[in-house]
Write a protein that holds these residues in place. Structure first.
Motif, PDB file in Angstrom:
ATOM      1  N   SER A   9      50.131 -19.784  82.323  1.00 20.72           N
ATOM      2  CA  SER A   9      50.089 -20.560  81.074  1.00 20.72           C
ATOM      3  C   SER A   9      51.126 -20.042  80.067  1.00 20.72           C
ATOM      4  O   SER A   9      51.664 -20.802  79.270  1.00 20.72           O
ATOM      5  CB  SER A   9      48.705 -20.479  80.435  1.00 20.72           C
ATOM      6  N   ARG A  87      52.169 -13.475  92.039  1.00 20.69           N
ATOM      7  CA  ARG A  87      51.123 -13.236  91.037  1.00 20.69           C
ATOM      8  C   ARG A  87      51.102 -11.751  90.696  1.00 20.69           C
ATOM      9  O   ARG A  87      51.388 -10.906  91.540  1.00 20.69           O
ATOM     10  CB  ARG A  87      49.742 -13.652  91.580  1.00 20.69           C
ATOM     11  N   SER A 129      45.563 -13.933  75.239  1.00 19.59           N
ATOM     12  CA  SER A 129      44.483 -14.125  74.247  1.00 19.59           C
ATOM     13  C   SER A 129      44.336 -12.912  73.344  1.00 19.59           C
ATOM     14  O   SER A 129      44.128 -13.040  72.137  1.00 19.59           O
ATOM     15  CB  SER A 129      43.141 -14.361  74.936  1.00 19.59           C
TER      16      SER A 129
HETATM   17  N1  COA Z   1      50.755  -9.243  82.132  1.00 19.77           N
HETATM   18  C1  COA Z   1      50.074  -9.590  81.047  1.00 19.77           C
HETATM   19  N2  COA Z   1      49.157 -10.560  81.007  1.00 19.77           N
HETATM   20  C2  COA Z   1      48.915 -11.212  82.140  1.00 19.77           C
HETATM   21  C3  COA Z   1      49.587 -10.902  83.331  1.00 19.77           C
HETATM   22  C4  COA Z   1      50.549  -9.874  83.298  1.00 19.77           C
HETATM   23  N3  COA Z   1      51.228  -9.517  84.369  1.00 19.77           N
HETATM   24  N4  COA Z   1      49.133 -11.700  84.291  1.00 19.77           N
HETATM   25  C5  COA Z   1      48.213 -12.497  83.713  1.00 19.77           C
HETATM   26  N5  COA Z   1      48.083 -12.192  82.418  1.00 19.77           N
HETATM   27  C6  COA Z   1      47.168 -12.796  81.456  1.00 19.77           C
HETATM   28  C7  COA Z   1      47.636 -14.117  80.966  1.00 19.77           C
HETATM   29  O1  COA Z   1      48.377 -14.000  79.777  1.00 19.77           O
HETATM   30  C8  COA Z   1      46.344 -14.870  80.753  1.00 19.77           C
HETATM   31  O2  COA Z   1      45.834 -14.584  79.481  1.00 19.77           O
HETATM   32  P1  COA Z   1      44.889 -15.629  78.745  1.00 19.77           P
HETATM   33  O3  COA Z   1      43.792 -16.020  79.690  1.00 19.77           O
HETATM   34  O4  COA Z   1      44.439 -14.838  77.606  1.00 19.77           O
HETATM   35  O5  COA Z   1      45.767 -16.787  78.395  1.00 19.77           O
HETATM   36  C9  COA Z   1      45.378 -14.263  81.740  1.00 19.77           C
HETATM   37  O6  COA Z   1      45.944 -13.029  82.106  1.00 19.77           O
HETATM   38  C10 COA Z   1      45.184 -15.105  82.942  1.00 19.77           C
HETATM   39  O7  COA Z   1      46.456 -15.361  83.474  1.00 19.77           O
HETATM   40  P2  COA Z   1      46.634 -16.245  84.746  1.00 19.77           P
HETATM   41  O8  COA Z   1      45.678 -15.863  85.799  1.00 19.77           O
HETATM   42  O9  COA Z   1      48.087 -16.219  85.077  1.00 19.77           O
HETATM   43  O10 COA Z   1      46.145 -17.645  84.260  1.00 19.77           O
HETATM   44  P3  COA Z   1      46.960 -18.758  83.818  1.00 19.77           P
HETATM   45  O11 COA Z   1      46.072 -19.744  83.186  1.00 19.77           O
HETATM   46  O12 COA Z   1      48.075 -18.260  82.987  1.00 19.77           O
HETATM   47  O13 COA Z   1      47.542 -19.342  85.223  1.00 19.77           O
HETATM   48  C11 COA Z   1      47.412 -20.559  87.353  1.00 19.77           C
HETATM   49  C12 COA Z   1      46.695 -19.704  86.320  1.00 19.77           C
HETATM   50  C13 COA Z   1      48.539 -21.358  86.756  1.00 19.77           C
HETATM   51  C14 COA Z   1      48.034 -19.682  88.409  1.00 19.77           C
HETATM   52  C15 COA Z   1      46.336 -21.441  88.020  1.00 19.77           C
HETATM   53  O14 COA Z   1      45.486 -21.948  87.019  1.00 19.77           O
HETATM   54  C16 COA Z   1      46.906 -22.610  88.792  1.00 19.77           C
HETATM   55  O15 COA Z   1      47.487 -22.457  89.839  1.00 19.77           O
HETATM   56  N6  COA Z   1      46.718 -23.842  88.251  1.00 19.77           N
HETATM   57  C17 COA Z   1      47.210 -25.076  88.862  1.00 19.77           C
HETATM   58  C18 COA Z   1      46.054 -25.896  89.439  1.00 19.77           C
HETATM   59  C19 COA Z   1      45.747 -25.468  90.849  1.00 19.77           C
HETATM   60  O16 COA Z   1      46.565 -25.524  91.741  1.00 19.77           O
HETATM   61  N7  COA Z   1      44.486 -25.058  91.047  1.00 19.77           N
HETATM   62  C20 COA Z   1      43.993 -24.624  92.340  1.00 19.77           C
HETATM   63  C21 COA Z   1      44.255 -23.167  92.504  1.00 19.77           C
HETATM   64  S1  COA Z   1      43.579 -22.599  94.029  1.00 19.77           S
END
Ligand code: COA
Length: 158
Positions: A9, A87, A129
């Motif tokens: 995101s 990831r 967040s």
């Molecule tokens: N350093 C710092 N923060 C990190 C990080 C890193 N290396 N990796 C993740 N984070 C944080 C993010 O900022 C995020 O914070 P927030 O929840 O406060 O916004 C949190 O950890 C979660 O991150 P992430 O797991 O990357 O979630 P996301 O919402 O950013 O992305 C996707 C998730 C895009 C990978 C997933 O939702 C997706 O693939 N969506 C598409 C739909 C789909 O195909 N769904 C089926 C999947 S099987």
């Protein structure tokens, strides 16, 4: 030639994300940072703003491209002809969810595999967040996000 997607995101991008981008850009030939139009989250930044910030902060990487997407990640990977998803794993708590996603994505698209990079220890606690919450409460976020992002957050808050 290897092409990977690093999805998220990025609301907003943090030093933790930039660490993963920089390290994975060294491993693969081409890296697409996929910025998710996520209807389940209430973002601080529009998709255009998030893409813009990432473009600015990754401008020195010749093999990194920033593209927004919605829908399934595997469909986006197919469109981009990418066969790797990158990831970051921050802690063991990330693992179960990441494993589920990696396995589901691989079942839906056999050609796509997920690789995990361990997030650098100094960013292992970080999330977008938390950065936003600290900023709302007028805390110092300079250790979490670049100055360029701090300015953008301040614009939103003020
Ligand atoms: N350093 C710092 N923060 C990190 C990080 C890193 N290396 N990796 C993740 N984070 C944080 C993010 O900022 C995020 O914070 P927030 O929840 O406060 O916004 C949190 O950890 C979660 O991150 P992430 O797991 O990357 O979630 P996301 O919402 O950013 O992305 C996707 C998730 C895009 C990978 C997933 O939702 C997706 O693939 N969506 C598409 C739909 C789909 O195909 N769904 C089926 C999947 S099987």
């Amino acid at each position: 030639m290897s092409k990977a997607i690093y999805p998220g995101s990025f609301d907003p991008v943090t030093f933790g994300h930039l660490d993963i981008i920089g390290r994975s850009a060294k491993i693969v030939d081409e890296l697409v940072v996929g910025v998710l139009v996520n209807s389940t989250k209430q973002p601080m930044f529009t998709i255009e703003e998030r893409v813009e910030m990432l473009k600015h902060l990754t401008k020195d990487y010749s093999n990194v491209e920033i593209i927004s997407f919605d829908g399934l990640l595997v469909d986006f990977a197919r469109e981009e002809k990418a066969d790797i998803i990158v990831r970051g794993l921050r802690a063991v708590t990330d693992f179960e969810y990441e494993l589920q996603m990696a396995q589901t994505n691989h079942i839906m698209e056999k050609c796509v595999d997920t690789i995990f990079l361990t997030t650098s220890l100094k960013y292992s606690y970080l999330s977008s967040s938390i950065v936003k919450e600290v900023a709302w409460l007028h805390g110092d976020i300079s250790q979490f996000v670049p100055a360029f992002v701090i300015d953008k957050i301040q614009e939103k808050i003020s």
